[in-house]
Design an enzyme around this catalytic site. Structure first.
Site, PDB file in Angstrom:
ATOM      1  N   HIS A 190      -7.133 -24.528   6.613  1.00 54.50           N
ATOM      2  CA  HIS A 190      -8.401 -23.803   6.737  1.00 54.50           C
ATOM      3  C   HIS A 190      -9.082 -24.229   8.044  1.00 54.50           C
ATOM      4  O   HIS A 190      -9.131 -25.417   8.349  1.00 54.50           O
ATOM      5  CB  HIS A 190      -9.291 -24.160   5.536  1.00 54.50           C
ATOM      6  CG  HIS A 190     -10.552 -23.371   5.458  1.00 54.50           C
ATOM      7  ND1 HIS A 190     -11.638 -23.612   6.269  1.00 54.50           N
ATOM      8  CD2 HIS A 190     -10.899 -22.331   4.662  1.00 54.50           C
ATOM      9  CE1 HIS A 190     -12.601 -22.748   5.967  1.00 54.50           C
ATOM     10  NE2 HIS A 190     -12.182 -21.966   4.998  1.00 54.50           N
ATOM     11  N   CYS A 210      -9.865 -17.739   7.952  1.00 53.63           N
ATOM     12  CA  CYS A 210     -11.234 -17.652   7.437  1.00 53.63           C
ATOM     13  C   CYS A 210     -12.079 -16.971   8.504  1.00 53.63           C
ATOM     14  O   CYS A 210     -12.412 -17.575   9.528  1.00 53.63           O
ATOM     15  CB  CYS A 210     -11.793 -19.029   7.078  1.00 53.63           C
ATOM     16  SG  CYS A 210     -13.503 -18.904   6.506  1.00 53.63           S
ATOM     17  N   HIS A 215      -9.809 -15.619   3.851  1.00 57.81           N
ATOM     18  CA  HIS A 215     -11.195 -15.694   3.376  1.00 57.81           C
ATOM     19  C   HIS A 215     -11.946 -14.653   4.180  1.00 57.81           C
ATOM     20  O   HIS A 215     -12.033 -14.779   5.401  1.00 57.81           O
ATOM     21  CB  HIS A 215     -11.816 -17.056   3.714  1.00 57.81           C
ATOM     22  CG  HIS A 215     -11.348 -18.182   2.865  1.00 57.81           C
ATOM     23  ND1 HIS A 215     -11.820 -19.463   3.042  1.00 57.81           N
ATOM     24  CD2 HIS A 215     -10.506 -18.218   1.825  1.00 57.81           C
ATOM     25  CE1 HIS A 215     -11.256 -20.258   2.138  1.00 57.81           C
ATOM     26  NE2 HIS A 215     -10.449 -19.535   1.393  1.00 57.81           N
ATOM     27  N   ASP A 238     -15.223 -14.189   0.528  1.00 60.39           N
ATOM     28  CA  ASP A 238     -15.714 -15.553   0.687  1.00 60.39           C
ATOM     29  C   ASP A 238     -17.241 -15.520   0.665  1.00 60.39           C
ATOM     30  O   ASP A 238     -17.852 -14.704   1.347  1.00 60.39           O
ATOM     31  CB  ASP A 238     -15.210 -16.123   2.013  1.00 60.39           C
ATOM     32  CG  ASP A 238     -15.302 -17.640   2.053  1.00 60.39           C
ATOM     33  OD1 ASP A 238     -15.530 -18.247   0.999  1.00 60.39           O
ATOM     34  OD2 ASP A 238     -15.141 -18.199   3.149  1.00 60.39           O
ATOM     35  N   HIS A 239     -17.807 -16.386  -0.103  1.00 59.05           N
ATOM     36  CA  HIS A 239     -19.270 -16.484  -0.230  1.00 59.05           C
ATOM     37  C   HIS A 239     -19.874 -15.122  -0.568  1.00 59.05           C
ATOM     38  O   HIS A 239     -19.174 -14.129  -0.704  1.00 59.05           O
ATOM     39  CB  HIS A 239     -19.920 -17.058   1.038  1.00 59.05           C
ATOM     40  CG  HIS A 239     -19.317 -18.378   1.426  1.00 59.05           C
ATOM     41  ND1 HIS A 239     -19.657 -19.049   2.560  1.00 59.05           N
ATOM     42  CD2 HIS A 239     -18.391 -19.163   0.817  1.00 59.05           C
ATOM     43  CE1 HIS A 239     -18.968 -20.172   2.629  1.00 59.05           C
ATOM     44  NE2 HIS A 239     -18.188 -20.260   1.581  1.00 59.05           N
TER      45      HIS A 239
HETATM   46  C1  DNO Z   1     -16.207 -23.039   1.572  1.00 59.82           C
HETATM   47  C2  DNO Z   1     -14.773 -23.150   1.649  1.00 59.82           C
HETATM   48  C3  DNO Z   1     -14.291 -24.547   2.001  1.00 59.82           C
HETATM   49  C4  DNO Z   1     -12.810 -24.571   2.006  1.00 59.82           C
HETATM   50  C5  DNO Z   1     -12.149 -25.810   2.426  1.00 59.82           C
HETATM   51  C6  DNO Z   1     -10.661 -25.614   2.477  1.00 59.82           C
HETATM   52  O1  DNO Z   1     -16.723 -22.181   0.964  1.00 59.82           O
HETATM   53  O2  DNO Z   1     -14.228 -22.182   2.435  1.00 59.82           O
HETATM   54  O3  DNO Z   1     -14.745 -25.452   1.030  1.00 59.82           O
HETATM   55  O4  DNO Z   1     -12.418 -24.409   0.710  1.00 59.82           O
HETATM   56  O5  DNO Z   1     -12.603 -26.163   3.642  1.00 59.82           O
HETATM   57  O6  DNO Z   1     -10.016 -26.826   2.387  1.00 59.82           O
END
Ligand code: DNO
Length: 393
Positions: free
Chosen positions: A233, A271, A298, A346-347
């Site tokens: 990530h 991401c 993500h 994501d989020h």
């Molecule tokens: C946050 C996430 C991070 C991610 C880690 C991966 O929302 O994207 O906590 O899980 O960095 O190891």
């Protein structure tokens, strides 16, 4: 793409039954209760997998097996911890979970200064405000030598921020930064945070790259043999904070990591929220360059503020990135490689009933559902248009 949803385990206020109703089919999770560095017992992995399958879902990705700090600093004994990490990855692979997300960010995982930033429409979002971060660093943490990293304007902005802050506001800022956001597994007090930072006194970018190389050298062959893949990530935010090195912030960084182990098992999580914070990161170009090694996505969007070191999390199709172009590039990649990529919204903003119920910062049910619905619409539209183009061409 395999529509997936992050679930923090049986304690998550969003249950597996709820996830079913979002239309997602995949689950992204971890055995969050196991301390960093310890081996995950295979029976516990199996029990969690069965729980997910009983709800009609499938465990697609492990996010994350946390990488112990001693591995990142190369402290004595790191090999034993890395072997546990590899053994955990192999146990997951035996249980059918073959995509392993991890990060190599020193001390802190993702970092925000505000978890309830109000937006004009009544939603709240996560935000990283540079002046708040600098205020914490300079005047609350009082990190040695920190002032050398800021301009006099930065210091004045940090002072002004602090002057506006109530006592509880300061406490909240401190907790947001060091108490650990969901999934980060580590939480600190000011003292333990200082101790962790001190462990990086002799670990700069070069050393951190070397420690990642050593880690990958040990784990990648095992993971490959087990038929699994790693998905690093990127850094969030994608730059150094608190004087710590960060090595997964740009395309160049990721290419360097890819070159450390040529194996297909040495891969990445794309991401878009983390990488998108840096204006120079061209996400479709990153997909083009590293696509063969991208195993997980993500999807979210951030918006840079007047001070471009500050950003807040925008709605999934807004912000500074071109989500449609990114999805199109990912769909092309899937066609080219013949494999489907699990993605998760994501989020999400806190909206509607997210404000009243219990919800995990960044992970409210309705805000994420809005994101998933919008992303799903883009995927369908891109497929329809590209399919039509192909037929016409
Ligand atoms: C946050 C996430 C991070 C991610 C880690 C991966 O929302 O994207 O906590 O899980 O960095 O190891």
């Amino acid at each position: 793409m395999i529509e997936s949803w992050r679930w923090f385990g049986p304690q998550d206020p969003v249950s597996l039954r709820d996830v079913r109703q979002t239309g997602a089919s995949g689950i992204v999770t971890a055995l969050h209760e196991i301390p960093n560095g310890a081996l995950w017992p295979e029976e516990e992995i199996a029990t969690r997998r069965e729980m997910i399958e009983d709800a009609g879902l499938s465990w697609q990705v492990t996010e994350s097996i946390p990488v112990h700090e001693d591995i990142k600093t190369g402290a004595p004994g790191w090999e034993r911890l890395a072997r546990n990490w590899a053994d955990t990855a192999c146990a997951l692979a035996r249980q059918g979970v073959k995509t392993i997300c991890y990060n190599f960010m020193p001390v802190l995982d993702w970092t925000r200064t505000d978890l309830n930033h109000p937006l004009a429409d009544g939603a709240t979002a996560l935000r990283f405000e540079f002046a708040a971060y600098a205020a914490f660093d300079l005047f609350i943490l009082k990190r040695e030598g920190a002032e050398k990293e800021y301009t006099s304007e930065d210091i004045a902005a940090a002072e002004a921020f602090l002057a506006r802050c109530t006592e509880s506001g300061r406490e909240r800022l401190t907790a947001n930064i060091i108490a650990g956001l969901p999934g980060s597994e580590e939480s600190y007090t000011l003292d333990t945070f200082r101790t962790r930072l001190a462990a990086y006194r002799d670990v700069g970018r070069a050393e951190l790259f070397l420690n990642l190389r050593n880690f990958l050298e040990l784990v990648v062959p095992e993971v490959e043999q087990a038929g699994a893949v790693l998905a690093l990530h990127p850094d969030d935010p994608p730059r150094s904070i608190f004087g710590l090195p960060r090595i997964a912030s740009t395309q160049e960084d990721l290419e360097r990591v890819a070159g450390m182990q040529r194996s297909q098992a040495n891969g990445f999580t794309l991401c878009t929220g983390s990488l998108g914070v840096r204006a120079q990161n061209d996400l479709p170009a990153i997909i083009e360059a590293l696509g063969e090694r991208i195993y997980f996505a993500h999807l979210r969007a951030t918006r840079r503020e007047i001070d471009p070191r500050s950003f807040y999390e925008d709605a999934h199709l807004e912000g500074d990135i071109d989500m449609v172009a990114i999805i199109r590039a990912l769909r092309k990649l899937e066609t080219r490689t013949g494999r489907q990529i699990p993605m998760r919204p994501d989020h999400g903003h806190r909206i509607l009933n997210d404000h009243t119920g219990r919800s995990t910062p960044g992970y409210p049910a309705i805000g994420r559902l809005r994101g998933l619905g919008e992303l799903r619409g883009v995927i369908r539209a891109v497929d329809a248009l590209d399919g039509a183009d192909a037929a016409a061409g």
